[in-house]
Design a protein around this motif. Sequence first.
Motif, PDB file in Angstrom:
ATOM      1  N   SER A 284      -7.991   8.378   0.582  1.00 40.43           N
ATOM      2  CA  SER A 284      -6.546   7.627   0.581  1.00 40.43           C
ATOM      3  C   SER A 284      -5.662   8.426   1.198  1.00 40.43           C
ATOM      4  O   SER A 284      -6.042   9.644   1.608  1.00 40.43           O
TER       5      SER A 284
ATOM      6  N   GLY B   7       0.590  -1.325  -0.022  1.00 41.76           N
ATOM      7  CA  GLY B   7      -0.113  -0.018  -0.164  1.00 41.76           C
ATOM      8  C   GLY B   7       0.729   1.157  -0.037  1.00 41.76           C
ATOM      9  O   GLY B   7       1.867   1.323  -0.554  1.00 41.76           O
ATOM     10  N   PRO B   8       0.270   2.392   0.584  1.00 42.94           N
ATOM     11  CA  PRO B   8       1.014   3.660   0.468  1.00 42.94           C
ATOM     12  C   PRO B   8       2.362   3.489   1.045  1.00 42.94           C
ATOM     13  O   PRO B   8       2.413   2.885   2.315  1.00 42.94           O
TER      14      PRO B   8
ATOM     15  N   ASP C 194      -1.815   9.856   1.858  1.00 40.68           N
ATOM     16  CA  ASP C 194      -0.558  10.280   1.252  1.00 40.68           C
ATOM     17  C   ASP C 194       0.586  10.466   2.367  1.00 40.68           C
ATOM     18  O   ASP C 194       0.325  11.370   3.145  1.00 40.68           O
TER      19      ASP C 194
ATOM     20  N   SER D 111      -2.032  -0.887   4.214  1.00 41.48           N
ATOM     21  CA  SER D 111      -2.946  -1.048   3.277  1.00 41.48           C
ATOM     22  C   SER D 111      -4.048  -0.057   3.922  1.00 41.48           C
ATOM     23  O   SER D 111      -4.023   0.202   5.239  1.00 41.48           O
ATOM     24  N   ARG D 112      -4.800   0.298   3.166  1.00 43.15           N
ATOM     25  CA  ARG D 112      -5.910   1.221   3.745  1.00 43.15           C
ATOM     26  C   ARG D 112      -7.001   0.432   4.361  1.00 43.15           C
ATOM     27  O   ARG D 112      -7.636  -0.422   3.814  1.00 43.15           O
TER      28      ARG D 112
ATOM     29  N   ASP E  17     -10.799  11.365  -1.319  1.00 41.94           N
ATOM     30  CA  ASP E  17     -11.587  10.031  -1.577  1.00 41.94           C
ATOM     31  C   ASP E  17     -11.020   8.888  -0.367  1.00 41.94           C
ATOM     32  O   ASP E  17     -11.358   7.698  -0.392  1.00 41.94           O
TER      33      ASP E  17
END
Length: 129
Positions: A125, A15-16, A127, A27-28, A123
């Motif tokens: 997500s 993920g990020p 960063d 992961s989200r 959304d």
Amino acid sequence: MTWTPRGASTARSAGPRSSTCPARSSSRSAAGQLLGFFEESAFARDAGTPDATPATTGLTLSHNVGSRAAVVELVQAMVAAGGTVRKEPQEGEFGGVFHAHVADPNGLVWEVAHNPALSVRADGSVDLG
């Protein structure tokens, strides 16, 4: 949340990920929320105990706030409510984060952090900068 298992695998990030964050995988898990897996050695360095096993339950929770001052204020409130400071507010080992570690009365370690590069998009997500 940050889970620091002993003998973590060398799996790639799912993920990020930031070039300054040593998460093995993230992961989200919900809008604006990440579940990250870190190697125990990276957590130990950040906790200021690089030659020792971190004194955690194996799970830590991180709460990100909007400023360095908010880190200090929240740590003070947690101590007033019965928490024990494990790491005073200071620069982190990685990522440009200013943070502290506080154990709650049950022994669970919370990271209170300000990461100026962290943002949550519309959304949901995340960063990491």
